[in-house]
Design a protein around this motif. Sequence first.
Motif, mmCIF file in Angstrom:
data_model
loop_
_atom_site.group_PDB
_atom_site.id
_atom_site.type_symbol
_atom_site.label_atom_id
_atom_site.label_comp_id
_atom_site.label_asym_id
_atom_site.label_seq_id
_atom_site.Cartn_x
_atom_site.Cartn_y
_atom_site.Cartn_z
ATOM 1 N N GLN A 168 0.831 -1.204 0.000
ATOM 2 C CA GLN A 168 0.000 0.000 0.000
ATOM 3 C C GLN A 168 0.870 1.260 0.000
ATOM 4 O O GLN A 168 0.613 2.203 -0.741
ATOM 5 N N ASN A 169 1.907 1.216 0.824
ATOM 6 C CA ASN A 169 2.811 2.357 0.928
ATOM 7 C C ASN A 169 3.510 2.634 -0.401
ATOM 8 O O ASN A 169 3.583 3.782 -0.859
ATOM 9 N N VAL A 170 4.008 1.555 -1.029
ATOM 10 C CA VAL A 170 4.727 1.726 -2.297
ATOM 11 C C VAL A 170 3.783 2.254 -3.383
ATOM 12 O O VAL A 170 4.122 3.188 -4.118
ATOM 13 N N VAL A 171 2.579 1.679 -3.459
ATOM 14 C CA VAL A 171 1.603 2.128 -4.471
ATOM 15 C C VAL A 171 1.233 3.591 -4.237
ATOM 16 O O VAL A 171 1.155 4.398 -5.176
ATOM 17 N N GLN A 172 1.028 3.935 -2.968
ATOM 18 C CA GLN A 172 0.652 5.318 -2.632
ATOM 19 C C GLN A 172 1.744 6.299 -3.074
ATOM 20 O O GLN A 172 1.466 7.300 -3.731
ATOM 21 N N VAL A 173 2.986 5.968 -2.726
ATOM 22 C CA VAL A 173 4.096 6.865 -3.091
ATOM 23 C C VAL A 173 4.258 6.928 -4.609
ATOM 24 O O VAL A 173 4.417 8.009 -5.186
ATOM 25 N N ALA A 174 4.169 5.772 -5.278
ATOM 26 C CA ALA A 174 4.361 5.750 -6.739
ATOM 27 C C ALA A 174 3.279 6.562 -7.445
ATOM 28 O O ALA A 174 3.583 7.383 -8.317
ATOM 29 N N LEU A 175 2.025 6.336 -7.068
ATOM 30 C CA LEU A 175 0.931 7.053 -7.760
ATOM 31 C C LEU A 175 0.966 8.556 -7.484
ATOM 32 O O LEU A 175 0.661 9.352 -8.361
ATOM 33 N N LEU A 176 1.332 8.922 -6.263
ATOM 34 C CA LEU A 176 1.378 10.361 -5.950
ATOM 35 C C LEU A 176 2.588 11.031 -6.607
ATOM 36 O O LEU A 176 2.484 12.145 -7.115
ATOM 37 N N THR A 177 3.728 10.334 -6.576
ATOM 38 C CA THR A 177 4.938 10.931 -7.148
ATOM 39 C C THR A 177 4.804 11.080 -8.661
ATOM 40 O O THR A 177 5.209 12.094 -9.220
ATOM 41 N N LEU A 178 4.220 10.063 -9.306
ATOM 42 C CA LEU A 178 4.044 10.134 -10.765
ATOM 43 C C LEU A 178 2.675 10.740 -11.093
ATOM 44 O O LEU A 178 1.843 10.127 -11.761
ATOM 45 N N SER A 179 2.451 11.930 -10.586
ATOM 46 C CA SER A 179 1.198 12.639 -10.868
ATOM 47 C C SER A 179 1.487 14.134 -10.824
ATOM 48 O O SER A 179 2.605 14.550 -10.463
ATOM 49 N N THR A 180 0.486 14.930 -11.168
ATOM 50 C CA THR A 180 0.678 16.390 -11.086
ATOM 51 C C THR A 180 0.142 16.935 -9.758
ATOM 52 O O THR A 180 -0.173 18.110 -9.649
#
Lengths: 258, 255
Positions: A168-180
């Motif tokens: 969950q942590n990795v997905v959260q960071v990945a989706l937020l970081t690769l977004s505007t």
Amino acid sequence: MSEIRVILAIARNDFSYFFRTKWLMAILLSLNLSDMLVVALVYKNMMTIDYFFYFVPAVIVMGLFAASLDTGRRIWLALREGVIQYELSLPVSTHGLVIAYLLAGGAAALVYASSLMAIALIVLPAHAIWSAVMLLPFLFVLAMGLAGIAATLAAVASTHGEFFFAFQNVVQVALLTLSTVYYPMEVIQDYLPPALTAVVAANPLSLAAEALRQYTFAGAPIEPTFLLKILLASIPFTIVGAFAYYGALRKFQVQGKL
Amino acid sequence: MSNVIRLVWFDLKPELRPPIWIIMEWTVFLVQVSVYGAIISQLVTNPIIGDYSQFFAVGLVIMITFDMASHTGRHFVEHAHEGRLPYLLSLPISRSKLFLAIALQGGAELALMLAVPLTVTLVIIGNLSWVSVVACVLALFFLGFGVAGLMLGLSFIAFKSSDLYTAFVTGLSAVIIRFSTVLYPFIILPPQYASAAAFSPLTYGSDLVRFILGFDPSILLNPYFAAAILAALAASTLGLGLFLVQRLVEGVKSA
């Protein structure tokens, strides 16, 4: 008709459980409000762009995302603590149970994000409050999609709690970081390769944050094609999440455990 | 001492089989530094800050230290809540050794979690001497012990309600990080936030580490003052934690 009533009862129970979890409310509120009222304001002093205007709408999307992801924790808890066995014994089909959890996840996230939006509308002048109301159904579909991601993670991690929270942590960071959510597309284009820039552009979090910035706070007229993009980016996650959770429940019914 | 080491290993073992949290922490750090830190530093144009990606990397290391230290405190409360603490208290070792085991386990976890992030940060900053690297590690451990002691000291709340403790500590954690100099220098903070940041231990920890790593001292707090505050925090909160463990009786269980 009676099954719909049971689905709604399960969804209501799960919905209220989200708001009754004190530590979760403490985390979400303290993180989101401090991001909105401290980080955005201080960063504004360090940048040439009006980062407060840029980041406050994004915090609403971050809140929606975090609250949606909690659906996965509740599913994982239900699997671990045997609540699911009770729920499977209720007069509701397996897919009805899946729908109940996704509905509850979407609704809880939407209510939580709406409270953040109310605060954002106080601290940041909005040009079209009506647009915020218009965006709510689309944010609900997005929240269901994000709850679908969480459901998938819970189904994949099943009984390994530490795996679920790490995923969950990795997905959260990945989706937020690769977004505007944190930074504008123009800066991202200068830094990331085209393939990753395309991912950022298609990310439903980018679309939702942009919609809030442009339509609610900048007052631009709503473009139906943009709203359609939000739906198209969110619905696949909902479907995948629903199938993953359904598959986990079927396995649970057949084998008695995961 | 062998009893203490055995106890540390007993608690550390589950974290390493598999080391999912450690790998996750390293992955998240690398993503945040290479993507978030690099992109956001393009937006930071204030000349007094210089290269924001370096400033941010140190901030992330401080945040990991804080997370791990507060995890040590929370771990103690979880043990009480799950009934494991009475077992530990019934072991034939003194309370001070038990406390030492808790502190050493926290220190070992912190060292594991920080191994990659700190190395990457030191490489990013570059041009460092062995003295500054050792001083930086010492400052981080002082901060870690101070925060862990603080969380242990707050654990008395858990003996009334563990839910309340978790809510309080997690809420406090987010606020302590935001109202500090972890992500931005003290002189950038608006006055009302600066006065709150002066109460955050992370303000002193991050400014001291940045001073040791060669950041411009004009944007940092006085390093001697920061070192004194960190030492006082570590000594007082660890003392409080030790006192608490001495006073615990067998059969205790958090509500």
